[in-house]
Design a protein around this motif. Sequence first.
Motif, PDB file in Angstrom:
ATOM      1  N   MET A  20       0.837  -1.212   0.000  1.00 38.18           N
ATOM      2  CA  MET A  20       0.000   0.000   0.000  1.00 38.18           C
ATOM      3  C   MET A  20       0.868   1.256   0.000  1.00 38.18           C
ATOM      4  SD  MET A  20      -3.113   0.805  -0.183  1.00 38.18           S
ATOM      5  CE  MET A  20      -3.930   2.391  -0.236  1.00 38.18           C
ATOM      6  N   GLN A  21       1.981   1.181   0.744  1.00 38.42           N
ATOM      7  CA  GLN A  21       2.872   2.346   0.778  1.00 38.42           C
ATOM      8  C   GLN A  21       3.505   2.574  -0.591  1.00 38.42           C
ATOM      9  OE1 GLN A  21       5.639   2.514   4.078  1.00 38.42           O
ATOM     10  NE2 GLN A  21       6.868   4.042   3.009  1.00 38.42           N
ATOM     11  N   ILE A  23       2.101   1.986  -3.396  1.00 40.18           N
ATOM     12  CA  ILE A  23       1.080   2.652  -4.222  1.00 40.18           C
ATOM     13  C   ILE A  23       1.022   4.140  -3.876  1.00 40.18           C
ATOM     14  CG2 ILE A  23      -1.424   2.814  -4.652  1.00 40.18           C
ATOM     15  CD1 ILE A  23      -1.522  -0.237  -4.174  1.00 40.18           C
ATOM     16  N   LEU A  24       0.980   4.425  -2.571  1.00 41.69           N
ATOM     17  CA  LEU A  24       0.849   5.821  -2.142  1.00 41.69           C
ATOM     18  C   LEU A  24       2.099   6.640  -2.452  1.00 41.69           C
ATOM     19  CD1 LEU A  24      -1.048   5.484   1.283  1.00 41.69           C
ATOM     20  CD2 LEU A  24      -1.986   5.846  -0.988  1.00 41.69           C
ATOM     21  N   ASP A  25       3.236   5.954  -2.612  1.00 42.96           N
ATOM     22  CA  ASP A  25       4.480   6.672  -2.915  1.00 42.96           C
ATOM     23  C   ASP A  25       4.675   6.907  -4.406  1.00 42.96           C
ATOM     24  OD1 ASP A  25       5.163   6.957  -0.306  1.00 42.96           O
ATOM     25  OD2 ASP A  25       6.586   5.285  -0.254  1.00 42.96           O
ATOM     26  N   PRO A  27       3.307   8.853  -7.326  1.00 40.96           N
ATOM     27  CA  PRO A  27       2.324   9.882  -7.706  1.00 40.96           C
ATOM     28  C   PRO A  27       1.708   9.643  -9.070  1.00 40.96           C
ATOM     29  CG  PRO A  27       4.552  10.786  -7.725  1.00 40.96           C
ATOM     30  CD  PRO A  27       4.649   9.412  -7.129  1.00 40.96           C
ATOM     31  N   PHE A  28       2.434   8.996  -9.968  1.00 42.31           N
ATOM     32  CA  PHE A  28       1.885   8.816 -11.315  1.00 42.31           C
ATOM     33  C   PHE A  28       0.849   7.687 -11.350  1.00 42.31           C
ATOM     34  CE2 PHE A  28       5.806  11.148 -11.852  1.00 42.31           C
ATOM     35  CZ  PHE A  28       5.311  12.240 -12.567  1.00 42.31           C
ATOM     36  N   LEU A  30      -1.038   7.112  -8.732  1.00 48.39           N
ATOM     37  CA  LEU A  30      -2.176   7.796  -8.105  1.00 48.39           C
ATOM     38  C   LEU A  30      -2.875   8.710  -9.109  1.00 48.39           C
ATOM     39  CD1 LEU A  30      -0.637   8.775  -4.645  1.00 48.39           C
ATOM     40  CD2 LEU A  30      -2.187   6.892  -5.140  1.00 48.39           C
ATOM     41  N   LEU A  31      -2.077   9.363  -9.956  1.00 48.20           N
ATOM     42  CA  LEU A  31      -2.657  10.235 -10.989  1.00 48.20           C
ATOM     43  C   LEU A  31      -3.547   9.416 -11.921  1.00 48.20           C
ATOM     44  CD1 LEU A  31      -2.747  13.041 -12.387  1.00 48.20           C
ATOM     45  CD2 LEU A  31      -0.716  12.357 -13.666  1.00 48.20           C
ATOM     46  N   ILE A  33      -5.058   6.536 -11.225  1.00 54.01           N
ATOM     47  CA  ILE A  33      -6.266   6.116 -10.491  1.00 54.01           C
ATOM     48  C   ILE A  33      -7.235   7.293 -10.350  1.00 54.01           C
ATOM     49  CG2 ILE A  33      -7.129   5.309  -8.239  1.00 54.01           C
ATOM     50  CD1 ILE A  33      -4.435   3.813  -7.925  1.00 54.01           C
ATOM     51  N   GLY A  34      -6.670   8.445 -10.009  1.00 55.20           N
ATOM     52  CA  GLY A  34      -7.502   9.628  -9.751  1.00 55.20           C
ATOM     53  C   GLY A  34      -8.168  10.172 -10.997  1.00 55.20           C
ATOM     54  N   ILE A  35      -7.660   9.834 -12.172  1.00 55.20           N
ATOM     55  CA  ILE A  35      -8.324  10.252 -13.412  1.00 55.20           C
ATOM     56  C   ILE A  35      -9.248   9.141 -13.922  1.00 55.20           C
ATOM     57  CG2 ILE A  35      -7.946  10.855 -15.832  1.00 55.20           C
ATOM     58  CD1 ILE A  35      -5.474  12.360 -14.933  1.00 55.20           C
ATOM     59  N   MET A  37     -10.834   6.632 -12.338  1.00 57.26           N
ATOM     60  CA  MET A  37     -12.060   6.314 -11.594  1.00 57.26           C
ATOM     61  C   MET A  37     -13.198   7.303 -11.883  1.00 57.26           C
ATOM     62  SD  MET A  37     -11.085   4.439  -8.077  1.00 57.26           S
ATOM     63  CE  MET A  37     -12.803   4.237  -7.746  1.00 57.26           C
ATOM     64  N   PRO A  38     -12.992   8.607 -11.724  1.00 56.92           N
ATOM     65  CA  PRO A  38     -14.120   9.504 -12.045  1.00 56.92           C
ATOM     66  C   PRO A  38     -14.457   9.535 -13.523  1.00 56.92           C
ATOM     67  CG  PRO A  38     -12.170  10.780 -11.464  1.00 56.92           C
ATOM     68  CD  PRO A  38     -11.847   9.351 -11.177  1.00 56.92           C
TER      69      PRO A  38
END
Lengths: 57, 572
Positions: A20-21, A23-25, A27-28, A30-31, A33-35, A37-38
Amino acid sequence: MNNASNESPLDVDDEPVPAMQQILDNPFLLLFIGIAMPTVLYIVWGVMEIVGIPVAK
Amino acid sequence: MAVNRMFRTCPSTGLVYHEPAEKLIRWNAVAAVVSLLVGGILALLVTLTRWPAVHLLPPDWFYLVLTAHGLDMLVFWIIFFEIAVLYFCSSVLLRCRLAMPGMAWLGFWLMIVGALVNNVAVFRGDSSVMFTSYAPMGAHPAFYLGLILFAVGALIACFVFFGTLVVAKAERTYNGSVPLVTFGAVTAAIIAVFTIASGAIILIPTFLWSIGLVDYIDSLMYRTVWWAFGHSSQQINVAAHVSVWYAIAAVVFGAKPMSEKVSRTAFFLYICFLQLASAHHLLADPGLTSNWKIFNTSYAMYLAVLASMVHGLTVPGAIEVAQREKGFNRGLFEWLRKAPWSNPSFSAMFMSLIGFGFLGGISGVMMGTEQLNLIIHNTIYVPGHFHATVVVGTTLAFMGLTYFLIPTLFRREMMFPGMAKWQPYVFGLGMMSFSLFMMGAGTLGVPRRHWDMTFAGNALGYEFPGTAYLMMGIMAISGLAAVVGGIMYLLITVGSVFLGKKIQTPDFARVAARDGVAPKPVPQPVAVSHAGIGTAGFVAPGTFVLALVFLTAFVLYYFVNWKYLSTVWPLS
């Protein structure tokens, strides 16, 4: 700024980094995932519903 | 091209500023404050018009001023400041050089040109289409072009931020994970990229429609995609101001998050789910199914709400632990009573947290419930909610951060320190009352955006109860208090930055990459001992009680609205 010598191989922490760390470390990741999903759950799904509305005759 | 490696260290805070990053943070912050000034003047005019006893502007001017107010506040003030926060959280907190300063300046000037073009379009008088600019209501092409240019500039700034993270990792200016505050900024930047991309998807065809190259814009399609931009742009704020809460708690108290893992997971929930809450604007729209509406606004949005509640618990919890460790350990709330309430950074941050949670958060969940949304949809309740989140939550937090930045970033002594002590209270309490009475009037059905709540001269008039007029009057008086608080903020910041006494600090000096490498981390104990603080096994019992008060208010308000819904349309 800090003056620090370069790390030697012995300095490297050999404890594994939890998944999990990792994944959280990343940023790309996360970018992505953050694009994604919505985009899928809000925009694509919403647009598909609008496109599927029958046209009045 | 040679890389600029000029850095300076602030002697009082220890923060490290890269020369181009410092300039960019300053310029973005100044552009933000100028937008706030323009938006604030317009806010005064809107407030005086919606006050039924004053009703200042004629309708055409009211809609023009309301459009400009929405854009200058919700887009330009907030996003300029957020870009400053992104550069601060990357370059300064990671002690590294800013990636691609030339691109960052290009982004900045595109944002400036975009904001100017958009404002000119609105003040010409033929683009009074409100912040939402719903098609088929058309604006001048320059209106859309300005927004597109601004969005492209902001997108460039986001990628400069991501590039700076890459630079920091490559040059090893930090160890392990990025600091929590920077992680919050990563969250804000991710939401910003989605937001801006959504804006491009809908605003580019709308611009082409405005110049005649596209025949038709479907209104429901427009609303659906536009809200991915319009509401998500306010979610950037949430991530940014939560980061500011953590930053101010760390700066003022030396507070450490109660659990980094929990706080980071809460930010991760924002990344996954926060943008989906945009759907609550479409809950009353036909065409979209309840599946889509309920999934996005309930299941997904509640996970984002959970994340906000986690932050709302961990930030005061961290402050409580830090205060108790300093000896303020008596009873439930000595830590809070002995907090530095005359420090504007703290008072602004704490009121931002309370106002965002109790007013903005609870009302947001109520509005996001499909059935309850019917009570308040398109009423003045909606601006009441978002003034609680964006103005009390975000603007107040950003004001708190400004007080910290003036001496360290601008290297100026703060002017009017006595006024600064009072400013967060005048602005914060004024705005809380403003939001609360807006929501009260909205619950009675007073429409949002409408020039005249009496509907005088209209065929379908409506007689509002006297309470609605009373609430609109109190709302306006509260709004005037908030405007006074805003003027105080502008006097202090503009006065300090341009006329404040200079603080002499060591100037920029070249630092080689090898000298910027972070020192080897000192091993920390796995479990931090909080022995001797707290009560009944809780290290932060006061925060626990505050959380219970919050939950009680939340549950009561939620179910009171279900009861209220049952009385809206009597069936017999």
